[in-house]
Structures are given as C-alpha cells and as structure tokens.
Design an enzyme around this catalytic site. Structure first.
Site, mmCIF file in Angstrom:
data_model
loop_
_atom_site.group_PDB
_atom_site.id
_atom_site.type_symbol
_atom_site.label_atom_id
_atom_site.label_comp_id
_atom_site.label_asym_id
_atom_site.label_seq_id
_atom_site.Cartn_x
_atom_site.Cartn_y
_atom_site.Cartn_z
ATOM 1 N N ASP A 1 0.825 -1.205 0.000
ATOM 2 C CA ASP A 1 0.000 0.000 0.000
ATOM 3 C C ASP A 1 0.859 1.256 0.000
ATOM 4 O OD1 ASP A 1 -2.133 1.709 0.187
ATOM 5 O OD2 ASP A 1 -2.325 1.508 2.348
ATOM 6 N N ASP B 1 -10.084 -2.853 3.439
ATOM 7 C CA ASP B 1 -10.080 -2.355 4.809
ATOM 8 C C ASP B 1 -10.940 -3.221 5.710
ATOM 9 O OD1 ASP B 1 -8.413 -0.259 4.276
ATOM 10 O OD2 ASP B 1 -10.019 1.131 3.824
#
Length: 565
Positions: free
Chosen positions: A374, A454
């Site tokens: 990420d 998430d």
C-alpha cells in the site's frame, strides 16, 4: 474518504485493498486486491443566478474553476454580482465572435471550442468582460493552461454544464444576474459514521460466522460430528492462506494492479464481470445460511437423482436478479450505491467465512506485506510515473495510462463532479453519499468510500481469533479484543483524515492496532507460541486425516467370528 482543503477545495478520497473470491484464494488474486487512495484536485463553486424580472426566482448551479488562476470568494458577501450575457451560439475564439453591442462588464457564457481557455479569456478581457463561463456538453474539468499567461488576465474563468445554462434560461428568462463564489466544504460528514458501522459490523459478523458449525453437524453425535468436521476441514484445505500462498497471492496483486494501470479501459470490465459473479454467489451463501434454518416451506423436487428444495431455486434467482440490476444500473449514483453496498457486504462476509488463516504467522505476513504494498504504490510510485501520480491513484480514479481519460494540466476525479460518459469505476469500495449539504452535493454525489480490503484484510485476522477461541474454549477473548482494536483503528483513520485533510491508507492504522492487540493478549494469557503456530487450530492435512483413521481402525475391537477376519 473525500476531503476538501479550505483554500483550493481539494477533494481527496481513500480506498484500500479489495480482495475477492468465488471459492479459494487463486480466484481472489484474479479479482484483484486494490489497496489505494483516491486523490485528485478539484475546485468546485456555485453560480447563484436570479431573474431581474422577479427577485423570488433564484437558482444555484455547479461550476468548476482553477483556483491557481483566480480563486473565487468564499462567501456571497464578498462576491460580485454580474449581468449574465448568453453567447452560447459562439465559442469566443477571436474578437469577431463578440456581438456588436459588446460584452463590457458582463459575465459571458460561451461554448467550448477548438481554442484554449486562455485564448477565450484573452478575447473576453480585451472586450472588457468581467467574468467568463464556458459551457460544456461533456464532463466538467477545471480550466487548464499556462499559469504565467493567465496572470495577465485577472478575470474569473469557470466551466458550467450546458444543460444547466439551458435550464437557467428556461426558469429565469433572458434577464439574469449572477454571482460566482466557492464556499468551503465541511471536513466532517456524518456519512463516515455509517461507513464505520458497516465496516465494524461486517468484520464482527463475518468473523463470528466463520467459527459457527454448519446446522447439519450440530444434530450429529459427537463421533459423527468429529468425522464430519475432519472431512470439511480437508475440503477447505484449498482455502487456507499459508505463508507460501500469501507470498504468491501478493505477487498476483502486484501484477494485477500494474496491468490495470496500463490496460484499465479493458480490464475494468473483467473486474466488473468477476465481481457480479462473486457477489451473486456470496449473497446466496449469506441468505441461504439464514433461510436453511427456517423450518417451513421445505417442498422439493427431484432433478438428476437429486432432491432440490424449491426455496433454494427461488433464492438463487433472487440473487441473480439483484446482481443483474446492479450490472445494468451500476453508473446511476443516485440509488445504486445501496444495492452495491449490500452486494459488497455480502461479498466480504462470504470471503471471511470461506478463506481461512491457519495461524497468526500467516496473518502477520499477509498484513505486513499488504501494508508495504500500500505504502509503495501510494507514496513511492509517483517518483517513477510520467505525470508524477501514484499508480494506485491512477487505477482508483480510472485514469491509468490505458484508460484514455487523460487531461492536460490539472486533473479532476470525475467521481465527485460530473462523470464523463462510460467512465467505469472499479466496484471495490463501500460507498455512502455525503449527508451534509455543500457545494460538493450541488455539483454531484460525492461519496465517502471504504475499500473492501479495509474490511477483509484485518477481518481475516479477526476471523482467525474467533476460530482460535472456539478451538481453545477461550470465551471469545481474542475475538472481542481484536474486534475492538479494529474499531479503534478505524476511528483513528477517520480522525487523521479529518485533522490532516489528506488521504491516509487505512491499513497504516488498522494493521498495527490489530496485530499489537492480538500479540499483547496472547502474551498476557501465556499462549503466544500456540497462537503463533496455530498448533491447536491448524487444519489437518490429508496425511493427518489418514493417519488418524488408521489409528482408529487399529483400536477397533476384533470380531469374535473368525470367518469375519
């Protein structure tokens, strides 16, 4: 999560990782894990128009401007009122397009043409116009050009939808006065509360579901239940993310996002197709887990020597119909987000139920690698891309090098304002419209968004804690504390977004919160070694199952009848 700065009205939104599966981790890698951040520059303002014939008729319309050229006033009190002159029959590329009566001290509305915004503005300034509106039949983007040239012009320039110009003339007539201003957008929006409860509820429910035995096994004897459990565990071996498969999985993720960057306008339809199939199966599995517990309406029929319940067929058709509706109306932002979120939640729940982590070691490897992934694709890749945008941003906004949606100068994320026709978006986020009225809600339907990743990535750790509690009779200690840690990490993410007013990868906060909480809990309970290796919970391999069956056969009582030996 969308955020705008006070001065330039910056809109930023965050999405994180998307994991998808139909059955097993290889398909999940094909569907993509997208871990990233929506981040784009946008300057949105309001055209407040009123009729000179009657002051009771007032309308407000969305405009897009470039704050680097000339920022608009933030309040109506500081704004200037202009008389609007409609010149949409011309493009104002040269002085010959100016009517005989002139455009002095007017707010001029012209059409887009082959000349640049700077050339239009230069003609308007040369004829003493006070402001320039450019009507567009396509998607709205901020005016761009050479900033040094515009420094000499000093008049507001903005874009407006041509449909709004037509509507304005129809409602207010030909005598119109107008004011241009750009009020600040509230940093806090109540939609993040809805996002928060969806995320935490999905993680808690999906993880709890992963530790529940199937109804059929609950009614069996202890011995039969043990054999059934061993069989189901052997069948689920393909759905386990071991350290080796985790590494292979992350490699697939990296390859897929790079391919999306170069071939977005083709691969986006592949992702849409896979999501529609995966969400259909996921929704069916979620609803069937509830329907099968209803003791009524169990009529069935025979098909290919198998008995099929009618309610199962009806449920399957219902799920297929919902997915088909989403595919057809997926770009209708006004209401389809509700169905999209329902399919997304079902997808995440089924993922947490299906994919299993064998031990804490695999959880740590997966979460840390995806966190590094990420950070790299969000913050490091801008150093290598031609336009200095991160690959994650380009893919998330649908403007990768193969999308054909590039613009020169300042870019605008179409999601927040007026989407260009056929500008497909990746279906990898939970979306909730902003609830506080503002210029953003006038200009379109801005969304607070949260990536599936998430929910899924930390959720896999929470699900492992739930199953570990079940296997060790831990009274749900790990499960409860890890769920609370996930909620705390999500709240910390939102706080940072509001305070810093810039996008932050959610895993940057979720991963430390969940991993540290689980580690401290295991140390306090003196179970760190067994929690790390998963030696109690870890699923049996076929070799283990075979050896246990052999042992059971050896201890069976010998028959007293010699003929049976």
């Amino acid at each position: 999560k969308h955020r705008w700065s006070r001065a330039a009205m910056r809109m930023r939104a965050e999405t994180v990782l998307a994991m998808a599966t139909v059955r097993g981790w290889p398909v999940a890698g094909v569907l993509l894990l997208l871990l990233g951040v929506f981040q784009a520059e946008a300057q949105e303002g309001i055209l407040r128009a009123s009729s000179k014939e009657t002051s009771l008729k007032i309308r407000e319309y969305c405009i897009i401007f470039n704050a680097q050229w000339m920022p608009l006033p933030s309040t109506l009190t500081n704004a200037t009122n202009y008389q609007l002159q409609d010149l949409t029959s011309t493009v104002l590329c040269n002085s010959s397009d100016v009517p005989a009566e002139g455009i002095k001290d007017k707010l001029v509305v012209v059409m887009r043409g082959n000349c640049t915004f700077i050339e239009k503005a230069r003609v308007a300034v040369g004829n003493q116009a006070k402001a320039l509106l450019i009507a567009s039949n396509t998607g709205l983007i901020p005016p761009s050009g050479n900033t040094s040239e515009y420094d000499q012009l000093q008049i507001p320039v903005a874009l407006i939808s041509y449909a709004d110009v037509v509507s304005m003339k129809k409602v207010l007539g030909n005598q119109i006065s107008a004011t241009l201003y750009s009020p600040p957008v509230p940093s806090m929006d109540y939609s993040i509360l809805i996002i928060f409860f969806i995320a935490v509820g999905t993680v808690a429910l999906g993880s709890y579901w992963s530790g529940i035995e199937e109804p059929e096994s609950e009614s069996l004897s202890p011995e039969s239940r043990s054999k059934t459990r061993r069989g189901s565990k052997n069948e689920d071996t393909a759905n386990i993310l071991t350290p080796i498969t985790v590494l292979f999985f992350v490699i697939i993720v990296i390859v897929m996002i790079v391919l999306l960057y170069f071939f977005y306008k083709w691969l986006v339809y592949v992702v849409i197709a896979i999501f529609s199939v995966a969400s259909t199966i996921s929704l069916f599995n979620c609803l069937w887990a509830l329907v099968r517990r209803i003791p009524y309406c169990k009529c069935s029929f025979m098909c290919s020597n198998r008995r099929i319940e009618v309610r199962l067929v009806v449920l399957a058709l219902f799920c297929v119909s919902l997915a088909a509706v989403w595919v057809v109306f997926r770009n209708n932002d006004r209401w389809i987000w509700i169905l999209h979120d329902c399919l997304g939640v079902a997808f995440c729940l089924n993922f947490l139920k299906t994919l299993k982590m064998p031990h804490f070691k695999s959880c740590v490897i997966l979460l840390v690698l995806l966190l590094i992934y990420d950070v790299f694709f969000v913050f490091i890749t801008p150093l290598f891309t031609p336009n200095h945008e991160s690959i994650m941003v380009e893919v998330a906004t649908g403007s990768g090098s193969g999308s054909g949606e590039k613009t020169t100068g300042t870019n605008l994320m179409e999601l927040a304002v007026a989407p260009a026709p056929h500008n497909e978006k990746l279906p990898v986020v939970i979306r909730v419209p902003r609830l506080v009225p503002s210029v953003a809600t006038l200009c379109g339907i801005p969304f607070s968004v949260l990536g599936f990743g998430d929910i899924i990535v930390p959720g896999l750790l929470v699900a492992y804690c739930r199953r570990f509690d079940v296997e060790t009779n831990g009274y749900s200690i790990y499960f409860i504390l890890c769920t609370i840690a996930y909620a705390a990490g999500m709240m910390l993410t939102f706080v940072v977004l509001i305070v810093m007013k810039m996008a932050q990868p959610a895993l940057l906060y979720l991963v430390p919160c969940t991993l540290i909480t689980c580690t401290i809990t295991a140390i306090a309970r003196k179970e760190l070694r067994i929690f790390w290796t998963g030696s109690v919970y870890e699923m049996m391999t076929p070799v283990d199952a075979a050896s246990e069956e052999t042992t059971a056969a050896l201890i069976e009582p010998v028959s007293e009848n010699p003929s049976e030996i």
